[in-house]
Design a protein around this motif. Structure first.
Motif, PDB file in Angstrom:
ATOM      1  N   ASP A 186     -11.399  -7.375   3.059  1.00 14.59           N
ATOM      2  CA  ASP A 186      -9.912  -7.307   3.628  1.00 14.59           C
ATOM      3  C   ASP A 186      -9.113  -6.303   2.698  1.00 14.59           C
ATOM      4  O   ASP A 186      -9.043  -6.463   1.457  1.00 14.59           O
ATOM      5  CB  ASP A 186      -9.344  -8.557   3.951  1.00 14.59           C
ATOM      6  N   ASN A 187      -8.435  -5.525   3.240  1.00 11.75           N
ATOM      7  CA  ASN A 187      -7.437  -4.671   2.430  1.00 11.75           C
ATOM      8  C   ASN A 187      -6.188  -5.371   3.301  1.00 11.75           C
ATOM      9  O   ASN A 187      -5.764  -6.047   3.793  1.00 11.75           O
ATOM     10  CB  ASN A 187      -7.517  -3.200   2.883  1.00 11.75           C
ATOM     11  N   PRO A 188      -5.046  -4.629   2.295  1.00 13.94           N
ATOM     12  CA  PRO A 188      -3.715  -5.404   2.598  1.00 13.94           C
ATOM     13  C   PRO A 188      -3.322  -5.642   4.115  1.00 13.94           C
ATOM     14  O   PRO A 188      -2.744  -6.646   3.885  1.00 13.94           O
ATOM     15  CB  PRO A 188      -2.890  -4.155   1.891  1.00 13.94           C
ATOM     16  N   ILE A 229       0.812  -1.159   0.005  1.00 18.18           N
ATOM     17  CA  ILE A 229      -0.005   0.084   0.063  1.00 18.18           C
ATOM     18  C   ILE A 229       0.804   1.078   0.184  1.00 18.18           C
ATOM     19  O   ILE A 229       1.974   1.066   0.567  1.00 18.18           O
ATOM     20  CB  ILE A 229      -0.898  -0.119   1.411  1.00 18.18           C
ATOM     21  N   GLY A 242      -9.463  -2.882   5.699  1.00 16.66           N
ATOM     22  CA  GLY A 242     -10.798  -3.254   4.787  1.00 16.66           C
ATOM     23  C   GLY A 242     -11.967  -2.845   5.539  1.00 16.66           C
ATOM     24  O   GLY A 242     -12.057  -2.075   6.569  1.00 16.66           O
ATOM     25  N   SER A 275     -18.054  -3.604   2.170  1.00 18.38           N
ATOM     26  CA  SER A 275     -18.019  -2.922   0.721  1.00 18.38           C
ATOM     27  C   SER A 275     -19.437  -2.682   0.480  1.00 18.38           C
ATOM     28  O   SER A 275     -19.619  -1.401  -0.244  1.00 18.38           O
ATOM     29  CB  SER A 275     -17.243  -3.785  -0.285  1.00 18.38           C
ATOM     30  N   THR A 287      -9.424   2.297   7.094  1.00 18.15           N
ATOM     31  CA  THR A 287     -10.142   1.389   6.215  1.00 18.15           C
ATOM     32  C   THR A 287      -9.415   1.028   5.062  1.00 18.15           C
ATOM     33  O   THR A 287      -9.356  -0.060   4.517  1.00 18.15           O
ATOM     34  CB  THR A 287     -11.586   1.955   5.842  1.00 18.15           C
ATOM     35  N   ASP A 288      -8.832   1.817   4.611  1.00 18.55           N
ATOM     36  CA  ASP A 288      -7.509   1.549   3.502  1.00 18.55           C
ATOM     37  C   ASP A 288      -6.735   0.655   3.718  1.00 18.55           C
ATOM     38  O   ASP A 288      -6.152  -0.394   2.877  1.00 18.55           O
ATOM     39  CB  ASP A 288      -6.982   2.678   2.818  1.00 18.55           C
TER      40      ASP A 288
END
Ligand SMILES: Nc1ncnc2c1ncn2[C@@H]1O[C@H](COP(=O)(O)OP(=O)(O)OP(=O)(O)O)[C@@H](O)[C@H]1O
Ligand SMILES: [Mg+2]
Length: 354
Positions: free
Chosen positions: A169-171, A125, A138, A141, A134-135
């Motif tokens: 899920d984000n990174p 990221i 996650g 959505s 959140t970024d």
């Protein structure tokens, strides 16, 4: 109700009008055959295990396609190796590593290369002012609304709405859950409050998902999870000064520009230029670095750009070379006087080559 056969349900040997049970049976058999072909395993199939395996194989191929950095141009040299060993040592001890260095000195390439060497999939990221927690972790959505209407009783209208929330899920969450390597580029550009979630990941090895409740709120960090963060020494105070608590949890490794010989190897690898040209480029850039202020020093990226310009101009006449160098280093120029000053420095550097 059991299906009762009244005519042969076959057309040219193929079954038609199958019952639901028959369709399920055929799908199961097809699934088993496919799995046997994939694994090449002739043993008696255990359906559940096999389908699970199939998912595992799909995941592996997705990981191989999308989560392995491409570092084909990466150059190994003594100073590169030394740095890599230091990073690996700290990652091995379970500490996140923070690479600090000037613009274009090779921080991201080193992070990607080391991460790839660890043999685990890599997620990354890029930090900036608009990045939120959140970024990183996650979030939901979309909320899917499903309505059930019961109209069986005359004049009575019964309805119920079911809200289904999809969590993506984000990174950071992916890396913590599956033990991947996280690369967080320019993390100091992100607001410190958004990065707060990293504190317990690095210290207590727990990722907290603030928008979830109950048991789902906490994820135990996978033992193979590793993190490499980068930040730019020039803008180190940065848009946002990273909070001390976070810096305290990181092992910081200061990177500078690589040695003359290593930069030559890097430029050659990226451009395929003859050694003479490569040497000229690195000499000019090194001499400019000595004379320009920190924020304007050209990095290894500038060397590669000059090299590509030179290769494309199909010749290495002085006129071309000088103009190519000026075009590349003019990127951080704020006035015509400043540009004239840089042109003068480039000319001087080229003259001293002769
Ligand atoms: N060891 C290396 N082998 C091959 N190429 C390299 C190596 N190190 C750096 N480079 C090349 O140098 C250029 C700059 O590297 P990189 O983008 O990693 O620098 P950076 O420090 O992350 O820059 P920035 O501060 O702008 O983020 C890239 O084109 C990269 O491919
Ligand atoms: Mg970078």
């Amino acid at each position: 109700m059991k299906f009762k056969e009244t005519h042969p349900r076959k057309v040219r040997g193929e079954s038609v009008h199958m019952t639901k049970e028959e369709k399920m049976e055929e799908l199961t058999i097809k699934g088993t055959q496919l799995q046997v072909t994939i694994s090449g395993d002739e043993q008696e199939p255990d359906m559940n295990g096999r389908l699970h395996d199939m998912k595992g194989k799909e995941l592996e191929s997705v990981e191989a396609t999308y989560l392995v950095p491409d570092d084909n141009h990466f150059v190994d040299a003594p100073d590169v190796n030394k740095l890599e060993r230091r990073i690996k040592l700290w990652l091995k001890t379970g500490h996140p590593v923070h690479l600090i260095g000037p613009t274009g000195c090779g921080k991201t390439s080193m992070a990607m290369h080391t991460a790839k060497e660890l043999g685990r999939p890599v997620v990354w990221i890029n930090g900036d002012e608009s990045v939120t927690t959140t970024d990183l972790i996650g979030g939901y959505s979309q909320i899917e609304q499903e309505s059930l209407r019961d109209k069986y009783i005359h004049n009575v209208f019964k309805s119920s709405d079911i809200l289904k929330a999809d969590w993506i899920d984000n990174p950071l969450a992916i890396a913590c859950k599956y033990g991947y390597t996280l690369i967080y580029n320019e993390f100091s550009r992100t607001k410190p409050s958004a990065n707060n979630v990293l504190l317990s990941v690095f210290e207590e090895k727990i990722l907290e998902l603030p928008t979830k409740f109950g048991e789902e709120r906490y994820i135990e960090v996978h033992p193979e999870f590793k993190a490499i963060l980068t930040s730019n020494s020039i803008e180190y105070a940065g848009v946002h000064k990273p909070q001390d608590a976070l810096l305290d949890r990181l092992v910081s490794i200061y990177m500078d520009y690589y040695s003359f010989n290593t930069e030559m190897k890097i430029v050659q690898k990226h451009t395929d230029l003859p050694l003479n040209d490569v040497k000229k480029i690195v000499s000019v850039v090194s001499s400019l670095r000595e004379k320009l202020p920190d924020a304007q020093k050209p990095g290894t990226r500038a060397c590669i750009m000059i090299g590509k310009g030179l290769a494309a101009s199909n010749g290495s006449g002085n006129a071309d070379f000088e103009q190519i160098c000026i075009d590349v280093i003019a990127n951080k120029t704020c006035s015509p006087t400043d540009l004239l000053e840089k042109q003068k420095l480039v000319k001087e550097a080229i003259i001293t080559l002769k």
